[in-house]
Design a protein around this motif. Structure first.
Motif, short mmCIF file in Angstrom:
data_model
loop_
_atom_site.label_atom_id
_atom_site.label_comp_id
_atom_site.label_asym_id
_atom_site.label_seq_id
_atom_site.Cartn_x
_atom_site.Cartn_y
_atom_site.Cartn_z
N LYS A 269 0.83 -1.20 0.00
CA LYS A 269 0.00 0.00 0.00
C LYS A 269 0.86 1.25 0.00
O LYS A 269 0.56 2.24 -0.70
N ALA A 270 1.96 1.23 0.77
CA ALA A 270 2.87 2.38 0.81
C ALA A 270 3.51 2.62 -0.55
O ALA A 270 3.84 3.78 -0.89
N TRP A 271 3.70 1.56 -1.34
CA TRP A 271 4.28 1.69 -2.68
C TRP A 271 3.23 2.04 -3.73
O TRP A 271 3.55 2.13 -4.92
N GLY A 272 1.99 2.20 -3.32
CA GLY A 272 0.94 2.60 -4.24
C GLY A 272 0.33 1.47 -5.04
O GLY A 272 -0.37 1.71 -6.03
N LEU A 273 0.58 0.23 -4.62
CA LEU A 273 0.01 -0.92 -5.32
C LEU A 273 -1.41 -1.19 -4.83
O LEU A 273 -1.69 -1.07 -3.64
#
Length: 356
Positions: A269-273
């Motif tokens: 989630k932090a990587w935008g996935l």
């Protein structure tokens, strides 16, 4: 704060050198933590004493009714000599969730953490530094009441032992083969599947042996009611990357809420996935594998950290995942998690706890 008594061993064992291969879970350090519980008195007499056999009555309830809980986490030594534990608060939280489900008295979080840190501090010379190694921490509680009747015990032992370990899988980060089990079930909602207790693991042994005989490393379990939804692997939670979306089975009461699972979800989630925690049917996986939509599969757990999956078997069909190698996201997750654990990557999440 616990007043922990320390009884130093008079017979220290040789510490394995970097040239010695560390087979997972076979070597134990010189000392262990022990604390007792008595109804009406609570947890008492915390101590660190020489590692060795424990004396229990043959009628101790743990032998007959399986009332016990265990946990697993690791300590690491950084290049600059610091000692780090990874997300111990989440293991303590899960331990007490297991305790509540199993009718075992909860252990105060600050006492639990203090006991682990003090034992690791005393045994810090045992922390291996070779790549892929760590000091495995095994806290557990057993029911000790000598009584042949089905009720919660009135007495318990809380213990912590330590083991310097290498990779959980001898093949390391090489993709493993997973057997989707279609005969046995491990747990059902409303049972004890979400607790970390021995009963869940002994329930897996028959299928595990069957899978090993066919050349598979682990068993992937289906739900115990409809026998169609993916749950977890014997020693790991499971993830799928389907058409660019990270998918993992939702926690439903029969799946262990893994700390590394949570870490993977939070990192993705932090990587935008895009991340979905939902039901995943084995038929959906079959279709995704046939069409090429199933891009990556990996397991997550304390012991293996990230374990890429190269092949899945269901009934009489075997599916290769991608080119059968390590996926890009699986590799990135492994590098990031282990990098934070070893202090090589800045911990912007506040996940590590230093032992001083």
């Amino acid at each position: 704060m616990l007043d922990i008594k320390f009884i130093k061993t008079g017979n220290p064992k040789p510490i394995p050198g970097p040239e010695n291969p560390l087979v997972f879970g076979t070597i134990f350090t010189d000392h262990m933590f022990v604390m007792d519980y008595t109804e009406g008195k609570g947890w008492h007499d915390p101590r660190i004493e020489p590692y060795g056999p424990i004396s229990l009555e043959p009628a101790a309830m743990v032998f007959h009714y399986g009332q016990e809980m265990f946990e697993g986490l690791k300590a690491y030594k950084t290049e600059d000599g610091r000692i780090l534990m990874f997300r111990p608060d989440k293991n303590i939280e899960r331990a007490n969730n297991s305790n509540r489900r199993l009718m075992i008295p909860e252990i105060p979080e600050e006492d639990f953490l203090q006991a682990m840190k003090e034992l690791v501090r005393i045994e810090q010379a045992w922390i291996p530094t070779k790549e892929g190694t760590s000091l495995y921490i095994r806290p557990f509680v057993i029911a000790t009441d000598p009584f042949l009747g089905v009720r919660p015990s009135f007495t318990y032992k809380f213990m912590i032992i330590l083991s310097p370990v290498g990779a959980y899988y001898p093949e390391g980060l090489d993709p493993v083969k997973i057997w989707i089990e279609d005969e046995y079930v491990r747990a059902v909602r409303g049972g004890i599947g979400e607790a970390k207790t021995g009963g869940n693991y002994v329930a897996s042994l028959a299928a595990q042996m069957k899978a090993h005989e066919e050349g598979y490393s682990q068993v992937l379990w289906l739900d115990g009611v409809e026998r169609k939804y993916i749950e977890e692997v014997g020693a790991m939670n499971i993830f799928f990357k389907i058409n660019g979306t990270v998918v993992t089975p939702q926690l439903n009461g029969s799946i262990l809420p893994g700390v590394t699972r949570r870490t993977c979800v939070e990192l993705c989630k932090a990587w935008g996935l895009p991340v979905e925690e939902r039901k995943v049917s084995v038929q959906e996986l079959e279709e995704a594998a046939r069409t090429g939509a199933l891009e990556e599969v990996w397991g997550s757990g304390t012991a293996a950290v990230i374990s890429p999956v190269g092949h899945l078997r269901y009934e009489d069909e075997v599916f290769q995942i991608g080119d059968g190698g390590i996926g890009e996201l699986s590799q990135k997750l492994y590098d990031t998690v282990t990098g934070i654990q070893l202090g090589k990557i800045e911990d912007t999440f506040g996940w590590t706890v230093e032992v001083k």
